[in-house]
Design an enzyme around this catalytic site. Sequence first.
Site, PDB file in Angstrom:
ATOM      1  CB  CYS A 169      -3.965 -19.369   2.284  1.00 37.51           C
ATOM      2  SG  CYS A 169      -2.420 -19.601   1.995  1.00 37.51           S
ATOM      3  CG  ASP A 204       5.328   1.893  13.565  1.00 38.23           C
ATOM      4  OD1 ASP A 204       6.134   2.742  14.344  1.00 38.23           O
ATOM      5  OD2 ASP A 204       4.232   2.730  13.314  1.00 38.23           O
ATOM      6  CG  HIS A 205       8.313   5.320  12.256  1.00 36.69           C
ATOM      7  ND1 HIS A 205       8.125   6.182  11.460  1.00 36.69           N
ATOM      8  CD2 HIS A 205       7.126   4.914  12.815  1.00 36.69           C
ATOM      9  CE1 HIS A 205       6.917   6.563  11.360  1.00 36.69           C
ATOM     10  NE2 HIS A 205       6.173   5.958  12.151  1.00 36.69           N
ATOM     11  CG  ASP A 254       6.690  10.266  11.459  1.00 39.55           C
ATOM     12  OD1 ASP A 254       6.331  10.381  10.440  1.00 39.55           O
ATOM     13  OD2 ASP A 254       6.053   9.655  12.184  1.00 39.55           O
ATOM     14  CG  HIS A 277       1.115 -18.675  -0.254  1.00 39.27           C
ATOM     15  ND1 HIS A 277       0.259 -17.608   0.099  1.00 39.27           N
ATOM     16  CD2 HIS A 277       2.043 -17.974  -1.336  1.00 39.27           C
ATOM     17  CE1 HIS A 277       0.694 -16.334  -0.417  1.00 39.27           C
ATOM     18  NE2 HIS A 277       1.430 -16.619  -1.442  1.00 39.27           N
ATOM     19  CG  ASN A 316       2.597  11.240  10.367  1.00 38.72           C
ATOM     20  OD1 ASN A 316       2.657  10.046  10.062  1.00 38.72           O
ATOM     21  ND2 ASN A 316       2.737  11.610  11.751  1.00 38.72           N
ATOM     22  CB  CYS A 324      -3.017 -15.492  -1.512  1.00 43.04           C
ATOM     23  SG  CYS A 324      -3.508 -16.469  -0.031  1.00 43.04           S
ATOM     24  CB  CYS A 328      -2.970 -15.146   3.298  1.00 41.26           C
ATOM     25  SG  CYS A 328      -1.378 -15.805   2.767  1.00 41.26           S
ATOM     26  CE1 TYR A 388       4.380  11.583  14.711  1.00 40.97           C
ATOM     27  CE2 TYR A 388       3.038  12.920  15.924  1.00 40.97           C
ATOM     28  CZ  TYR A 388       3.256  11.829  15.315  1.00 40.97           C
ATOM     29  OH  TYR A 388       2.069  11.117  15.052  1.00 40.97           O
TER      30      TYR A 388
END
Length: 388
Positions: free
Chosen positions: A341, A182-183, A42, A344, A44, A381, A367, A1
């Site tokens: 929104c 998130d990875h 990672d 959409h 980064n 959007c 949105c 990391y």
Amino acid sequence: YCPRADPEREDRKSFKLQFYKALDIRANNLAEEGHCVIVLGDINTSHRELDHCDPYDEFPDHPGRRFLTHFLTQPHHKDADASQQSSQKSLQNKDMVDKDFDDQEENLDGWECEHVSIKSHQFHDAFRIFHREREHAFTCWNTKMNCRSTNYGTRIDYIFVSDNFKEKLSSCDIHPDILGSDHCPVSGRLDLNLEPALKPPPSCTKFYPEFQGRQLNIKDMFKTAVAAKNNSTTTTVTTQKRPHNSLSTTKDALQPNKKQKGANSGAKITAFFAPKKTQDVNINIECSVKENQILKNTNEELLMVEKTTISETVASVKKVSEGNKEAWSKLFKPPKPNPLCSGHQEECVKRRVTKKGANQGREFFCCARGEGRADDPQARCNFFKWAK
């Protein structure tokens, strides 16, 4: 990391580049010794425009990307050629600027070594060996902005292999379908027959001075019953051998309690549930017929009164309940629905401004879709409205 460079902290930027320098020196030493080296994790930093969802102007002119350009070989790719030319031009301009300064060390990137000779382009990006032209191949997304739903991310997780290890690599790919972070994972396959070493190498962290102490074993946290019994016996013997004068005061103070305990020591548990004896109480069991009749008439009258009272009470409570319900509904009105929104016609989400400034803490509607490229109709959007 590899460390993340916090944009609000300058010290983190320099720390990240210093980490890159240490990584470069370590990997170079291992490669020069003839080892097959793998660097993975990672990093980064997204290397080229192909690895970023929204590359900006002067994208290659970034110290972290200049490090990766120095660290990795460049595959034959039009995007790679443009990136390499831009990086070389940036380095040439940097060298020209350095000539105007007496102290060249001040103008070196934080990852560059001044007193150590490091070879360039010693490692290969394993993913780009097999997927040179693949676009939108990302490994990290901003989950707070729901960017994974629109694949609006970056590729910052890599597998780097040394030049003498490249031929052993048979495949490499990313797995964005695997959730949980998130990875996403990056996998590679090597055609090897491994033989375990007889002992760890001298550079193993086991031999670092800060790890020289005895490592705590999980077995140390659990004691056997025999050990616990021995500890209890030892404690009892120690208590009995205490001086007599230190216990004299305590013994005198506890003497009344001991007598009281002895008085009740022979009592059985059934004695606590035995009925209490009554003394000098005369109970008249016989009742006259007249008294029984009076009691009967009284009970009937009381029953009629109770029925009438209960019906009146129920009606009164029902009336009060309806009034309370109406009063509470006026006091606590349901919140208004979020606006739709404009792009959409879908319900918006409410967010809060966290950036320091005059609007910090204010809430707004936007949105609900994930952030994405400007030309992606499925992305968020530009609708915006303050909540208050």
